[in-house]
Design an enzyme around this catalytic site. Structure first.
Site, PDB file in Angstrom:
ATOM      1  N   GLY A  12       0.969  -1.275   0.004  1.00  0.00           N
ATOM      2  CA  GLY A  12       0.153  -0.098  -0.075  1.00  0.00           C
ATOM      3  C   GLY A  12       0.799   1.237  -0.129  1.00  0.00           C
ATOM      4  O   GLY A  12       1.993   1.061   0.114  1.00  0.00           O
ATOM      5  N   ASP A  13       0.071   2.491   0.069  1.00  0.00           N
ATOM      6  CA  ASP A  13       0.889   3.665  -0.126  1.00  0.00           C
ATOM      7  C   ASP A  13       1.877   3.907  -1.417  1.00  0.00           C
ATOM      8  O   ASP A  13       2.903   4.436  -1.171  1.00  0.00           O
ATOM      9  CB  ASP A  13       1.680   3.924   1.214  1.00  0.00           C
ATOM     10  CG  ASP A  13       0.557   3.597   2.384  1.00  0.00           C
ATOM     11  OD1 ASP A  13      -0.545   4.074   2.227  1.00  0.00           O
ATOM     12  OD2 ASP A  13       1.004   2.848   3.453  1.00  0.00           O
ATOM     13  N   LYS A  16      -0.829   5.423  -5.556  1.00  0.00           N
ATOM     14  CA  LYS A  16      -1.912   5.102  -6.330  1.00  0.00           C
ATOM     15  C   LYS A  16      -2.827   6.326  -6.728  1.00  0.00           C
ATOM     16  O   LYS A  16      -3.403   6.267  -7.573  1.00  0.00           O
ATOM     17  CB  LYS A  16      -2.832   3.813  -5.862  1.00  0.00           C
ATOM     18  CG  LYS A  16      -2.139   2.671  -5.556  1.00  0.00           C
ATOM     19  CD  LYS A  16      -3.253   1.695  -5.403  1.00  0.00           C
ATOM     20  CE  LYS A  16      -3.288   1.874  -3.639  1.00  0.00           C
ATOM     21  NZ  LYS A  16      -2.332   1.548  -2.958  1.00  0.00           N
ATOM     22  N   GLY A  40      -5.922   5.483   2.039  1.00  0.00           N
ATOM     23  CA  GLY A  40      -5.867   6.901   2.017  1.00  0.00           C
ATOM     24  C   GLY A  40      -5.559   7.248   0.724  1.00  0.00           C
ATOM     25  O   GLY A  40      -4.224   7.009   0.353  1.00  0.00           O
ATOM     26  N   HIS A  41      -6.135   8.124  -0.041  1.00  0.00           N
ATOM     27  CA  HIS A  41      -5.713   8.424  -1.434  1.00  0.00           C
ATOM     28  C   HIS A  41      -5.519  10.050  -1.446  1.00  0.00           C
ATOM     29  O   HIS A  41      -6.646  10.806  -1.009  1.00  0.00           O
ATOM     30  CB  HIS A  41      -6.629   7.911  -2.572  1.00  0.00           C
ATOM     31  CG  HIS A  41      -6.383   6.436  -2.724  1.00  0.00           C
ATOM     32  ND1 HIS A  41      -7.349   5.690  -3.616  1.00  0.00           N
ATOM     33  CD2 HIS A  41      -5.692   5.713  -2.104  1.00  0.00           C
ATOM     34  CE1 HIS A  41      -6.942   4.383  -3.431  1.00  0.00           C
ATOM     35  NE2 HIS A  41      -5.938   4.510  -2.540  1.00  0.00           N
ATOM     36  N   GLN A 224      -5.188  -0.347  -0.764  1.00  0.00           N
ATOM     37  CA  GLN A 224      -3.823  -0.941  -0.004  1.00  0.00           C
ATOM     38  C   GLN A 224      -2.991  -1.731  -1.151  1.00  0.00           C
ATOM     39  O   GLN A 224      -2.780  -1.134  -2.140  1.00  0.00           O
ATOM     40  CB  GLN A 224      -4.678  -2.194   0.781  1.00  0.00           C
ATOM     41  CG  GLN A 224      -5.254  -1.784   2.013  1.00  0.00           C
ATOM     42  CD  GLN A 224      -6.813  -1.454   1.691  1.00  0.00           C
ATOM     43  OE1 GLN A 224      -7.425  -1.977   1.113  1.00  0.00           O
ATOM     44  NE2 GLN A 224      -7.196  -0.235   2.372  1.00  0.00           N
TER      45      GLN A 224
END
Ligand code: IMP
Length: 430
Positions: A12-13, A16, A40-41, A224
């Protein structure tokens, strides 16, 4: 028309948000297919920052349909708060541009309470969850006691659902020393939120099937990363959904033949939030430097992310399990100024060289990384928009990654700004 799935290919992170935004400008429909508001985007558009957790990234662009699929677990109170916040930033959100699958399961306050109570238990290894109730909500879904979006429309159904839920949860809550569920308060809260959510509820599988027939371009937005996948991730230190690309089909109600291109998002180094194995993790000044230069703090929980060198073994593995067609490599500029870069190319397990991460937890813990060293570069790569803007050593690093993960680079992102992108292959090309 090509339909594209975007998945994180690490923990993740990976960045994206920017890539999805870049692609969503060219898509007609943007669909989330798993996870919930644990994601969290961050999107930066014309210098304006939008933070999304639950809503598909396409929502900030006019003229797009955003869809929350059945594979998502939906906290209705969070949904409304996020909608209001974005409206406050001038984003138009209506049932015309946002649709939610009627068969998506809800996250209720009891799920968050259970998640946090379990994480707080002494003597039990923490997962390091976001505390948002994701795991307990998925448990109820497969345990056939979830409340789904469509249930909100009928008071009698809701009562039956709440009773079934209480039968399970109150026993658990007693064991954990939490008060039993207040039935009347929960029903009242659900009745109050229902009219705000129901206008968006649709048979999403049908809407998407029609969109596909009409030749619309669909972008499936993963949250994710594949190493947090409940089956193929570093179990039990994972999230509770399937994160890999195949979930785009089951999490929206379109068959796998709807997927034409899988774009894996890959950071030029590795990070992880929460507990669990991380063979290439750094505990030295290099790790601190990656964290500082990369601003590696969680969007949702603000937690400091663990940092390490690029792990080609893991990314080769996730490219395989998600059937990645090409990767988008992000945050290359964070590596600017390192005299030497390391890439993990294998693991040593008790003297045996492995080219994949074994499944057994004790073996994972004993795997030590085998590194290959590469020359770094001192030039600034932030904002590069063509290969010609990159120093030779940076190009070599990217080419070596492609070789090791056995997957081509389709895009290279060189800053959070959407135009700072080098396009090699257009995922939407037919
Ligand atoms: P949960 O999804 O809240 O149950 O958390 C399970 C694990 O997934 C924890 O290690 C979290 O830190 C991680 N996780 C969940 N969502 C994200 C995300 O969007 N980015 C990175 N890690 C995440």
């Amino acid at each position: 028309m090509a339909n594209v799935v975007v998945v994180g290919a690490q923990w993740g992170d990976e960045g994206k948000g920017k890539i999805v935004d870049w692609l969503s400008e060219r898509a007609d429909v943007i669909a989330r297919f798993q996870g919930g508001h644990n994601a969290g985007h961050t999107l930066v558009i014309d210098g304006k920052v939008y933070k999304l957790s639950l809503l598909p990234s396409g929502i900030v662009r006019g003229g797009k349909l955003s869809v929350i699929g059945n594979g998502v677990v939906l906290d209705p109170w969070h949904l409304i708060t996020e909608i209001e916040k974005l409206r406050g930033q001038g984003v138009d959100i209506t049932p015309e541009n946002l649709m939610i699958a009627e068969n998506a399961s809800l996250i209720l306050p009891v799920h968050g309470e259970l998640d946090r109570a379990r994480e707080g238990q002494t003597g039990v290894a923490k997962i390091g969850t976001t505390g948002r109730g994701i795991g307990p909500a998925y448990e109820d879904k497969v345990g056939r006691r979830a409340i789904r979006v469509a249930d909100l429309a009928d008071a009698a159904t809701l009562e039956t659902r709440v009773d079934r839920l209480m039968g399970h949860h109150d026993a658990l809550r007693r064991g954990l020393g939490i008060e039993p569920i207040d039935r009347a308060a929960l029903l009242e809260a659900l009745a109050a939120i229902a009219p705000q959510v129901l206008p968006y509820a649709k048979p999403v599988w049908k809407v998407l099937t029609e969109a596909r027939k009409a030749g619309k371009r669909i972008l499936f937005e993963g949250a994710q990363g594949a190493l947090l996948d409940v089956d193929f991730g570093t179990y039990p230190y994972v999230t509770s959904s399937n994160v890999i690309a195949g979930q785009a089909a089951t999490g929206t109600g379109l068959g796998p033949t709807a997927i034409d291109f899988v774009l894996g998002i890959v950071k030029a180094y590795t990070t992880r939030v929460g507990e669990g194995p991380f063979p290439a993790e750094l505990f030295d000044a290099d790790g601190d430097r990656l964290g500082e230069r990369g601003h590696e703090f969680g969007t949702v929980t603000g937690r400091k992310r663990r940092c390490g060198w690029f792990d080609a073994v893991l990314v080769r593995q996730t490219c395989a399990t998600s059937g990645v067609s090409g990767i988008a490599l992000t945050k290359l500029d964070v590596l600017d100024g390192f005299p030497v870069l390391k890439i993990c190319v294998g693991y040593d397990l008790d003297g045996v060289r492995l080219d994949y991460l074994p499944t057994a937890a004790d073996q994972q813990a004993r795997c030590t990384p085998i590194y290959e060293e590469m020359e770094g570069w001192s030039e600034n790569t932030a904002g590069a928009r063509s290969w010609a803007d990159l120093p030779g050593a940076a190009i070599k690093y990217v080419r070596r990654i492609e070789e090791l993960i056995q997957c081509p680079v389709a895009m290279l992102s060189t800053s959070p700004e959407r135009d700072d992108t080098i396009l090699v292959t257009d995922p939407f090309a037919d």
